[in-house]
Design an enzyme around this catalytic site. Sequence first.
Site, PDB file in Angstrom:
ATOM      1  N   HIS A 159     -35.444 -27.124  31.884  1.00  0.00           N
ATOM      2  CA  HIS A 159     -34.268 -26.723  31.112  1.00  0.00           C
ATOM      3  C   HIS A 159     -34.141 -27.535  29.830  1.00  0.00           C
ATOM      4  CE1 HIS A 159     -31.770 -24.739  34.539  1.00  0.00           C
ATOM      5  NE2 HIS A 159     -32.784 -25.302  35.030  1.00  0.00           N
ATOM      6  N   ASP A 367     -32.404 -29.248  21.494  1.00  0.00           N
ATOM      7  CA  ASP A 367     -31.766 -28.808  22.803  1.00  0.00           C
ATOM      8  C   ASP A 367     -32.736 -27.941  23.381  1.00  0.00           C
ATOM      9  OD1 ASP A 367     -29.843 -29.147  24.622  1.00  0.00           O
ATOM     10  OD2 ASP A 367     -28.225 -28.915  23.183  1.00  0.00           O
TER      11      ASP A 367
END
Length: 473
Positions: A159, A367
């Site tokens: 992720h 991110d």
Amino acid sequence: MSRLIVVSNRVPAPEPGTPPAGGLAVALSGAMKERGGIWFGWSGRTLPAGQDEPEAPELVESDGVTYGLLDLGERDLDDYYAGFSNRMLWPLFHYRMDLTEFTRVNLGGYYRVNRLFAKQLLPLIQPDDIIWVHDYHLIPLAAELRAAGLQNRIGFFLHIPFPPHDIFTVLPNHADIVRRLAAYDVVGFQTPPDVENFETYVRREGVGRRLPDGRFLVYGRAITVDDFPVGIETQVFATTAASANRHALVRRMRESLEGRKLLIGVDRLDYSKGIAQRIQAYETFLTLDEMWRGRCTYLQVTPKSRGEVPEYVAMEREVAELAGRVNGAHAELDWTPIRYVNRTVSRNTLAGLYRMAHVGLVTPLRDGMNLVAKEYVAAQDPEDPGVLLLSRFAGAACELEGALLTNPYDVDGTAGAIVRALEMPLDERQDRWRRMFERIRDRDVAWWRNNFLEALERPAPEATRPGKIAVVR
């Protein structure tokens, strides 16, 4: 249809009648109810003092899903979770080599807990189950299962970002981490650049190559490696936002703005999110563009996280001091430039706040994806949408071409982008929003889940089916 076994560091403990909490729970709960299966991971509880290992996981049935809840000891949590996972892998994978802390003790704990997960999970697995492992805490898990003889299809999804070769090789055990990734049948990343970083690593280290059929041969095993960008429940979130004016808190917020334009940032308290740089950019914006003083308000919602890690405690203090400094320098009797909220806000309330915000500030330093960016787009009024100001270093920047991209390290540039966003004409806002909304509507969370599971269920050619492999201790 095969059962689905999901393994994650933390299991979303079931509460009857309560919808699943957290993005991963929302993404996978539907598939697990349809297929039946097990969600396995840490319960959030610690073992009694003196007990080193749980006897067996607690199994809880809820809505057709079995939750396997595993308690961990304090030493395991210190070494595996707070230690190697969050003081080595997390900062390194977010390009923060200056914050990494490697110790052999923590590394040993990381492998030890993954062996524990494998040992406790094995008795629950049936021959035709497919297994989907999530995130950096559990990279070694498939290798442990393979070492025990398991031949089921096993997939892994990361992720967070996968860093470039020169950063990844700062990790002393980088070769073993990739060797253990090769024990999976499918390895999923968020973005094409993540896949490129992985391919560069295996090529430069001489441990693999891309095959003619698109798969990768890594440490002698042929595996599928691809990008599977995570989505959200787009239509559900859009509907929630459209009806959010019914919530008293959303109405009070709108009234309190007194016609001022709202800028919003929503981030977990983490050094990867660029919150301090964002506040500095907002302060620069107020200093250089005096016409906006008193005409806009910046709401920053930042729930605390990982309070056991010293870097996060220091960051909490830094961000609070920055917000206080800006308010002290620029506030007026009837206007506070920054409203800083250091607690969790409900999903329904956030949807309403996103919808009324003229600018969504999503400016992480790095991110994996950032679903706040997608939620902000989904929440907008099609007739009068806001502008998404998005860091080019967020994975979402690969998908949301209608966003106004910015470099969060460039404080002056971000300040200028805030002005552009606030002054953007309606027709441009609508065009940008429409392109982004179509993207997140077509590639929602169900699309992500189904694409990954389709790749995982695709039979492997006979010559590449896994056997028992050695695990380096």
